[in-house]
Design a protein around this motif. Structure first.
Motif, PDB file in Angstrom:
ATOM      1  N   THR A 120      -6.048  -0.341  -2.317  1.00 35.49           N
ATOM      2  CA  THR A 120      -6.181  -0.369  -0.821  1.00 35.49           C
ATOM      3  C   THR A 120      -7.167  -1.218  -0.264  1.00 35.49           C
ATOM      4  O   THR A 120      -7.247  -2.023   0.667  1.00 35.49           O
ATOM      5  CB  THR A 120      -6.232   1.086  -0.048  1.00 35.49           C
ATOM      6  N   VAL A 141       0.934  -1.210   0.050  1.00 38.64           N
ATOM      7  CA  VAL A 141       0.100   0.043   0.051  1.00 38.64           C
ATOM      8  C   VAL A 141       0.862   1.265  -0.078  1.00 38.64           C
ATOM      9  O   VAL A 141       0.465   2.248  -0.737  1.00 38.64           O
ATOM     10  CB  VAL A 141      -0.733   0.013   1.145  1.00 38.64           C
ATOM     11  N   ASP A 195       2.395   1.694  -3.321  1.00 40.04           N
ATOM     12  CA  ASP A 195       1.158   2.319  -4.117  1.00 40.04           C
ATOM     13  C   ASP A 195       1.110   3.766  -4.009  1.00 40.04           C
ATOM     14  O   ASP A 195       0.925   4.616  -5.015  1.00 40.04           O
ATOM     15  CB  ASP A 195      -0.080   1.581  -4.177  1.00 40.04           C
TER      16      ASP A 195
END
Length: 193
Positions: free
Chosen positions: A128, A41, A44
């Motif tokens: 997410t 995450v 990202d």
């Protein structure tokens, strides 16, 4: 894909690097798997994606004559793969494979249809949200569906491969690259556990 062969390799490497010198709970191992998913995450959020073309150029230009092939591999890995979304998802897969090896869990063969279904389930979700869904599989699948620990780990692996397909990612290639990298690392990868 033969995930049981990869399981055995991941487990062997983890044993050789001291990760199983003491008995730790399933919850300990699951927390470390989830931490890898959370690192994905963060990757990202920072837009850290693997760039295949830059990697190819990096492999070609990494030609310092005084370096061994292993040192060149590590340099290229650190520059072009490390800490990307792909790398972190590979880490999560490797930790799952290792836990399956530790607990002598057989990993079922996933069909293309199963992977496609999980890939499609990511439609309309943010990265997410998909990671959250994967992270909560152990608790949800135990209490909602009565799934065994073996089934929970298999579903987590399947869900990660489905997400990777959704993202058009060659996750098996990244798992193999990270396994090579891990085999060259120091005990406990330089960490406490």
């Amino acid at each position: 894909m033969n995930l049981n062969e990869l399981r055995d390799r991941a487990y062997k490497t983890a044993c050789e690097h001291g990760f199983h010198d003491r008995e730790l709970s399933n919850e300990h191992h699951l927390c470390l798997i989830i931490s890898e998913l959370m690192e994905a995450v963060e990757s990202d959020r920072k837009s850290r994606h693997f760039d295949k073309e830059k990697h190819k150029i990096g492999e070609y230009t990494e030609c310092q004559g005084w370096l061994t092939n292993e040192e060149k591999f590590i340099n290229v890995f650190n520059r072009y793969i490390k800490d990307t979304i792909e790398d972190e998802l590979a880490d999560a897969v490797i930790r799952l494979l290792d836990l399956c090896g530790l607990r002598k869990i057989d990993i079922k063969e996933f069909s293309e249809e199963e992977i496609d279904d999980l890939s499609e389930s990511c439609n309309g979700e943010t990265f997410t949200e998909s990671i959250y869904a994967i992270s909560t599989i152990p608790i949800r699948y135990e209490y909602e569906y009565g799934c065994s620990f073996e089934e929970q780990l298999n579903y987590m692996l399947l869900a990660i491969f489905g997400l990777a397909k959704h993202l058009n990612m060659d996750l098996l290639w990244h798992v193999n690259q990270k396994m090579l990298y891990n085999e060259l690392r120091p005990m406990l990868n330089g960490k406490r556990y």
